[in-house]
Design a protein around this motif. Structure first.
Motif, PDB file in Angstrom:
ATOM      1  N   TYR A 170     -18.501   9.495  37.395  1.00 48.99           N
ATOM      2  CA  TYR A 170     -19.169   9.791  38.674  1.00 48.99           C
ATOM      3  C   TYR A 170     -19.921  11.120  38.597  1.00 48.99           C
TER       4      TYR A 170
ATOM      5  N   TRP B 204     -23.213   8.825  36.947  1.00 46.02           N
ATOM      6  CA  TRP B 204     -23.596   8.321  38.268  1.00 46.02           C
ATOM      7  C   TRP B 204     -24.826   9.054  38.790  1.00 46.02           C
TER       8      TRP B 204
ATOM      9  N   ALA C 245     -27.938   7.865  36.957  1.00 45.84           N
ATOM     10  CA  ALA C 245     -28.295   6.511  37.387  1.00 45.84           C
ATOM     11  C   ALA C 245     -28.877   6.533  38.800  1.00 45.84           C
ATOM     12  N   PHE C 246     -28.347   7.398  39.655  1.00 46.59           N
ATOM     13  CA  PHE C 246     -28.865   7.530  41.032  1.00 46.59           C
ATOM     14  C   PHE C 246     -30.333   7.951  41.009  1.00 46.59           C
TER      15      PHE C 246
ATOM     16  N   LEU D 127     -24.922   1.023  43.008  1.00 50.95           N
ATOM     17  CA  LEU D 127     -24.085   1.588  41.954  1.00 50.95           C
ATOM     18  C   LEU D 127     -22.626   1.163  42.112  1.00 50.95           C
TER      19      LEU D 127
ATOM     20  N   THR E  39     -28.244  -6.713  41.764  1.00 51.29           N
ATOM     21  CA  THR E  39     -27.270  -5.788  41.174  1.00 51.29           C
ATOM     22  C   THR E  39     -27.338  -5.823  39.650  1.00 51.29           C
TER      23      THR E  39
ATOM     24  N   SER F 182     -30.491  -4.204  38.357  1.00 45.92           N
ATOM     25  CA  SER F 182     -30.346  -2.748  38.443  1.00 45.92           C
ATOM     26  C   SER F 182     -29.439  -2.222  37.337  1.00 45.92           C
TER      27      SER F 182
ATOM     28  N   VAL G  18     -30.147   0.897  34.345  1.00 46.97           N
ATOM     29  CA  VAL G  18     -29.350   2.113  34.104  1.00 46.97           C
ATOM     30  C   VAL G  18     -28.340   1.802  32.990  1.00 46.97           C
TER      31      VAL G  18
ATOM     32  N   PHE H 228     -25.215   4.236  32.207  1.00 46.62           N
ATOM     33  CA  PHE H 228     -24.203   4.145  33.253  1.00 46.62           C
ATOM     34  C   PHE H 228     -23.421   2.839  33.119  1.00 46.62           C
ATOM     35  N   THR H 229     -24.131   1.740  32.887  1.00 48.35           N
ATOM     36  CA  THR H 229     -23.488   0.429  32.768  1.00 48.35           C
ATOM     37  C   THR H 229     -22.575   0.378  31.541  1.00 48.35           C
TER      38      THR H 229
ATOM     39  N   CYS I 107     -19.461   2.261  32.264  1.00 46.27           N
ATOM     40  CA  CYS I 107     -18.636   1.467  33.189  1.00 46.27           C
ATOM     41  C   CYS I 107     -17.877   0.383  32.423  1.00 46.27           C
TER      42      CYS I 107
ATOM     43  N   TRP J 289     -18.015   6.164  46.195  1.00 49.10           N
ATOM     44  CA  TRP J 289     -17.352   5.876  44.917  1.00 49.10           C
ATOM     45  C   TRP J 289     -15.902   5.504  45.201  1.00 49.10           C
TER      46      TRP J 289
END
Length: 424
Positions: free
Chosen positions: A199, A203, A206-207, A224, A340, A343, A347, A350-351, A354, A400
């Motif tokens: 985060y 995050w 990616a934001f 996200l 989703t 998106s 990113v 970020f993915t 995750c 989050w």
């Protein structure tokens, strides 16, 4: 004037009634939650008592085995002492015979005047000496065999102690999040640190990427969160698939495995039909076979130790399977019309992070899970969330989700939410 005062009074009373109704509703929800927690704790205590009973029984059986082996060792040790004492006794006899033989040499000289008797004495001495030497050889052989048997017994005793220790360790750690393997670099506490870093660092990047597509702040935040949820669903489904496949391969089973019972526990904020749509359309996964936060229950025809071995094998190979898992997610997401998933591909860093964190969460025993997402307008729980940019008494929107040690378990990492102060 009086009418205006009466009107304000009525409005005030109506407002109090509304607040009272909300208070009763919240009281009811709290009571239900306390009841659920009480039932969960009672069930946990019952399971712990059952595990303790099983452990005590196992310990008693192992203690009996160890006691029997110790008695055998004492018996063998006593035999060794008797053999050694007997050997010392025979050695004394040999020394006495050797001394007597030297004396008989003198008798032989005298025996020349009385020949026959002297020759008989010498022959009997030689015979006794050979007999004792033979007995000594047999005793040495017997001693070596006894020593070998003693060593084997001690080795077996040590192995039994090792197996008992391992068995007790497996019993304690199996599906028990309260005992952590400190040698595991991906244990829950370490995953919580990585989850917080996800985060704080990825995050934010990616934001910025998604906001560049002229999307609003809350829209980007929702995207996200949905990426994280969908990755979690994907990893949980693959973790279950891996266990089922391992069991199927080891059993040489051609038919679908039916011993794993799946139970539905959906994420807050995502309706079942949306999950079904994501799994079916984006990931090509059957919703009926793989559902979020599913748990594998042990069937009666397979021992708990078997599932423990499978879970340990899956966890040991979790790092090796990561790259293939990432490729599967990307491959299944390409060409998807789901916003989703599109998106998520934008990113990539970020993915990927995750996927890695969620995969290690899914293969824990029990799995580490995402916490519930508070609804808009609910009371801001400071134990579960940190404030985003505005603090307050109530939740405006969740940024989050929190991280739990296991389902309904303690919080590993707080989530983030936007707060506001509700006007009286």
């Amino acid at each position: 004037m009086i009418d205006s005062y009466v009107k304000r009074t009525d409005e005030y009373i109506s407002d109090l009634k509304a607040k009272l109704s909300i208070a009763f509703t919240e009281k009811y929800l709290i009571e239900m939650k306390l009841k659920d927690n009480f039932n969960l704790q009672r069930k946990t205590i019952e399971n712990l008592e059952k595990n303790i009973t099983t452990r005590d029984k196992l310990l008693f059986e192992k203690d009996e085995q160890l006691y029997a082996q110790e008695r055998q060792i004492k018996k063998i040790t006593k035999q060794l002492e008797d053999i050694m004492n007997e050997e010392l006794s025979h050695r004394g006899k040999v020394n006495a015979i050797q001394s007597e033989s030297k004396g008989n040499t003198h008798d032989k000289d005298i025996g020349n005047r009385d020949g026959s008797k002297t020759k008989v004495i010498i022959k009997e001495s030689d015979f006794d000496k050979e007999k004792i030497e033979k007995e000594l050889t047999e005793l040495k052989t017997k001693l070596e065999l006894t020593l070998s048997k003693l060593q084997e017994t001690e080795t077996e005793l040590e192995n039994t102690k090792t197996r008992l220790s391992k068995a007790m360790g497996d019993k304690l750690t199996d599906n028990n999040p309260n005992i952590a393997d400190l040698s595991d670099k991906n244990r829950p506490t370490k995953l919580a640190e990585r989850y917080a870093e996800l985060y704080d660092n990825h995050w934010t990047d990616a934001f910025d990427v998604l906001q560049a597509f002229n999307q609003g702040e809350e829209t980007v935040i929702e995207i996200l969160i949905n990426i994280l949820k969908n990755v979690m669903i994907f990893c949980q489904s693959k973790a279950l698939e891996q266990i089922k496949t391992l069991k199927k391969v080891l059993a040489f089973a051609n038919e679908p495995v039916s011993t794993g019972v799946l139970t539905l526990r959906t994420f807050d904020g995502i309706k079942p039909f949306k999950i079904k749509s994501v799994l079916n359309q984006c990931y090509n996964i059957s919703f009926e076979s793989y559902i979020p936060n599913a748990s594998l229950q042990i069937s009666e025809d397979v021992s708990p130790d078997f599932w423990k071995v499978l879970k340990d094998a899956r966890k040991a190979l979790s790092g090796i399977s990561l790259e293939n898992l990432h490729q599967m997610f990307i491959s299944n997401g390409q060409g998807s019309t789901n916003d989703t998933i599109k998106s998520a591909l934008k990113v990539g860093k970020f993915t990927r992070e995750c996927i890695e964190i969620c995969w290690y969460m899914a293969v824990q025993d029990p799995p580490v899970t995402l916490g519930p997402i508070s609804d808009k307008g609910s009371v801001f729980n400071a134990d579960m969330y940190k404030a985003y940019t505005v603090s307050g008494t109530h939740v405006d929107f969740v940024v989050w989700p929190p991280l739990l040690l296991h389902e309904h378990g303690p919080i590993l990492a707080k989530g983030v939410a936007q707060g506001y102060v509700r006007k009286p």
